[in-house]
Enzyme design. Structure first.
Site, mmCIF file in Angstrom:
data_model
loop_
_atom_site.group_PDB
_atom_site.id
_atom_site.type_symbol
_atom_site.label_atom_id
_atom_site.label_comp_id
_atom_site.label_asym_id
_atom_site.label_seq_id
_atom_site.Cartn_x
_atom_site.Cartn_y
_atom_site.Cartn_z
ATOM 1 N N HIS A 81 4.656 0.532 0.229
ATOM 2 C CA HIS A 81 5.557 -0.751 0.754
ATOM 3 C C HIS A 81 4.292 -1.732 1.779
ATOM 4 C CE1 HIS A 81 3.555 2.737 3.430
ATOM 5 N NE2 HIS A 81 3.530 1.522 4.545
ATOM 6 N N HIS B 125 0.871 -1.226 -0.067
ATOM 7 C CA HIS B 125 -0.062 0.134 -0.120
ATOM 8 C C HIS B 125 0.992 1.439 -0.009
ATOM 9 C CE1 HIS B 125 1.350 -0.300 3.825
ATOM 10 N NE2 HIS B 125 0.788 1.067 4.597
ATOM 11 N N ARG C 255 5.354 5.675 14.487
ATOM 12 C CA ARG C 255 5.595 6.474 12.455
ATOM 13 C C ARG C 255 5.367 7.703 13.086
ATOM 14 N NH1 ARG C 255 1.379 4.766 7.805
ATOM 15 N NH2 ARG C 255 0.449 6.211 8.148
HETATM 16 C C1 SIN Z 1 2.953 0.830 7.626
HETATM 17 O O1 SIN Z 1 2.425 0.716 6.933
HETATM 18 O O2 SIN Z 1 2.944 2.224 8.436
HETATM 19 C C2 SIN Z 1 3.746 -0.042 8.868
HETATM 20 C C3 SIN Z 1 5.077 -0.142 7.965
HETATM 21 C C4 SIN Z 1 6.216 -1.521 8.995
HETATM 22 O O3 SIN Z 1 5.964 -1.490 10.049
HETATM 23 O O4 SIN Z 1 6.709 -1.823 8.743
#
Ligand code: SIN
Length: 288
Positions: free
Chosen positions: A264, A103, A279
């Site tokens: 990602h 996504h 994040r």
């Molecule tokens: C996300 O999609 O923000 C999480 C990515 C992750 O935890 O590696």
């Protein structure tokens, strides 16, 4: 290829991704270093730092150097720093994980994310890697005929598949799986926004594919059923192995990805182990 004087830049794959050496993100980099970090971000699409130590405040302040920060509407941030969103999977959560599908972040906004900065606090000894895919390459590899058609199209995006209150399967899964994360579902997740299917990056001027399986709902003017086969083709095409890189986390690692030209995917291969990240998401511009 750019010459870097303030930082060391080591690509980790052919498609995208570079490790940056020489930056301490807790002490805000000086302007010259910051300019090189931004340059590497544009050149490699996702950049990684190792051995960082950041408080939530320092993490937030580093993010603010790139723009205004988002407060996620469905996943709660820290009490004192709402812009810093914990991404946690406990050892006992043997279910799905946050971000565990390919996504691009928050494309259900009119102004989706410029980038996200993920900081690893606790990671499993093995597993829990994150993969990234280069949407410029995905666009470039399409046929001329497909490019021509998609260039004139827009798509509707919303958050209902991930956070829909009326989608009982999604709501049920979230309730069971959110573990230590505070995630809500809501009817507001169905609010739709329209984005070009091919967007032009405001800084590099390059075109990239801009649809993703979490939030793209249908092509504008097409039904969901009509849209589904072509969208599915594009989702599969976008993440061909040669367009990707894979990052192995350590405590103190930081990844900063450009949501305008990447997707990602957080791997969920560490059952029985804990993973905790923070994040920060920088708000971007309206895609064109
Ligand atoms: C996300 O999609 O923000 C999480 C990515 C992750 O935890 O590696």
């Amino acid at each position: 290829m750019t010459t870097y004087r303030k930082i060391e830049v080591t690509p980790i794959a052919g498609a995208l991704g570079a490790e940056i050496g020489g930056g301490d993100l807790s002490a805000l980099p000086d302007d010259a270093t910051f300019d090189e970090i931004r340059q590497a971000f544009h050149e490699y699409l996702v950049i990684f730092f190792r051995n960082q130590t950041m408080t939530p405040e320092q993490h937030r302040d580093f993010g603010r150097r790139f723009g205004e920060l988002d407060i996620h509407p469905f996943a709660a941030g820290l009490d004192d720093f709402p812009e810093v969103m914990p991404v946690i999977k406990e050892a006992g959560d043997n279910t799905s994980n946050f971000g565990g599908t390919w996504h691009t972040d928050v494309t259900f906004y009119e102004k989706p994310a410029l980038g996200s900065i993920l900081y690893a606090l606790d990671v499993p000894k093995s597993g829990g890697d994150t993969m990234f895919a280069n949407m410029y390459m995905a666009y470039d590899a399409l046929s001329d005929g497909m490019k021509l058609m998609l260039d004139g199209m827009t798509a509707m995006h919303d958050a209902s598949r991930s956070y829909g209150a009326t989608n009982s399967r999604a709501a049920e899964r979230l309730k069971k799986n959110s573990g230590s994360m505070k995630i809500r579902t809501g009817i507001d997740s169905t609010r739709q926004v329209e984005h070009p299917v091919i967007r032009t990056h405001p800084a590099t001027g390059r075109k990239g594919l801009f649809v993703n399986a979490n939030f793209t709902h249908n092509f504008k003017g097409w039904t969901e059923a009509e849209s589904e086969p072509l969208l599915q083709y594009l989702y599969d095409h976008a993440v061909r192995p040669e367009f990707t890189c894979r990052f192995r986390w350590q405590p103190g690692s930081v990844a900063f990805w450009d949501n305008r030209c990447t997707q990602h995917f957080a791997l969920n291969d560490y059952a029985g182990h804990r993973r905790e990240m923070h994040r920060v998401t920088v708000i971007g511009e309206r895609p064109v």
